[in-house]
Design an enzyme around this catalytic site. Structure first.
Site, PDB file in Angstrom:
ATOM      1  N   GLY A  94      -1.710  -0.479  -2.332  1.00 45.41           N
ATOM      2  CA  GLY A  94      -0.305  -0.116  -2.147  1.00 45.41           C
ATOM      3  C   GLY A  94      -0.111   1.384  -2.325  1.00 45.41           C
ATOM      4  O   GLY A  94      -0.556   1.965  -3.324  1.00 45.41           O
ATOM      5  N   ASP A  96       2.510   3.050  -2.951  1.00 40.16           N
ATOM      6  CA  ASP A  96       3.337   3.382  -4.108  1.00 40.16           C
ATOM      7  C   ASP A  96       2.495   3.462  -5.379  1.00 40.16           C
ATOM      8  O   ASP A  96       2.812   4.222  -6.301  1.00 40.16           O
ATOM      9  CB  ASP A  96       4.470   2.372  -4.274  1.00 40.16           C
ATOM     10  CG  ASP A  96       3.998   0.921  -4.268  1.00 40.16           C
ATOM     11  OD1 ASP A  96       2.871   0.653  -3.797  1.00 40.16           O
ATOM     12  OD2 ASP A  96       4.758   0.058  -4.721  1.00 40.16           O
TER      13      ASP A  96
END
Length: 244
Positions: A94, A96
């Site tokens: 991911g 993020d």
């Protein structure tokens, strides 16, 4: 000025930075063309970075940014990063998570770090004092756990968090809340305890929508940074400016 955009599972969060100093942050369902125009008029944006965990409306977002006279950096697994990382499946991580690591290292360089993002999912990232990202864990977030209990059973209701929940529930609703909320609390504290035994002077940082909720309940000291991912995206943007 830098515009950093973090498209999460439920909303878009964005920040304006003057070099490494954040001067404005906000969130919305989506960045439409009028909003982008207003941001650019007010702050005169020169660099843009985008991190997204969803693919829907991506081309539309890029079109809305077209009036800014720069080519946005679209964060991916091949983007140069201001830290080393050891992760076997780099193409699936991911983005993020990478941004949160960059933000943590930017705030606390050369420190053993546990970086927690308590959102839709709860992610845990471990960084050593040499600024090497060693890997991490992923588990369901609080809202996801409430929804799962409701969805996969025939009688359990869908509930929301309660900051005053007791240790042991005396009704079905209380039992659900005690299980979900205390379960996450013990999960976080337990991991911190294990890592504290392995990494000297470990510093724990938490961000995400449920950060404040859990930071007040944990026995271990923890630092709350609501804009950690934005700070990390800006750090990656500044790092990549040397290649532009």
């Amino acid at each position: 000025m830098n515009l950093v955009i973090d498209r999460g599972n439920t909303q878009v969060k964005f920040g304006i930075f003057d070099q490494r100093q954040i001067i404005h942050s906000d969130y919305s369902d989506f960045l439409d063309k009028q909003t982008v125009k207003s941001i650019n008029t007010q702050f005169n944006i020169s660099k843009v970075i985008i991190s997204t965990v969803v693919s829907e409306r991506h081309d539309e977002l890029l079109g809305n940014l077209s009036d800014i006279d720069t080519t946005p950096i679209i964060l991916n697994a091949n983007t140069p990063l201001p830290f080393e990382w050891q992760y076997e499946t780099k193409s699936t991580i991911g983005l993020d998570r990478l941004a949160a690591v960059a933000g943590a290292i930017s705030l606390y360089p050369n420190t053993n770090l546990l970086v927690i993002d308590a959102g839709t999912a709860i992610t845990y990232e471990l960084v050593n004092q040499s600024n090497v990202f060693l890997g991490g864990n992923i588990s369901p977030g609080m809202s996801m756990r409430y929804k799962a209990l409701n969805h996969f059973t025939s009688k359990l209701p869908l509930l929301n968090q309660d900051p005053n929940q007791k240790l042991i529930g005396q009704s079905t609703d209380e039992a659900i809340r005690a299980g979900v909320q205390n379960g996450i609390k013990y999960e976080i504290d337990g991991l911190i305890d294990e890592l504290n035994a392995q990494y000297k002077q470990l510093k724990t940082i938490i961000t995400g929508g449920d950060a404040d909720f859990f930071a007040r309940k944990l026995k271990n000291p923890i630092f709350v940074h609501p804009n950690l991912v934005l700070i990390g995206l800006n750090r990656i943007l500044e790092y990549n400016a040397q290649y532009i």
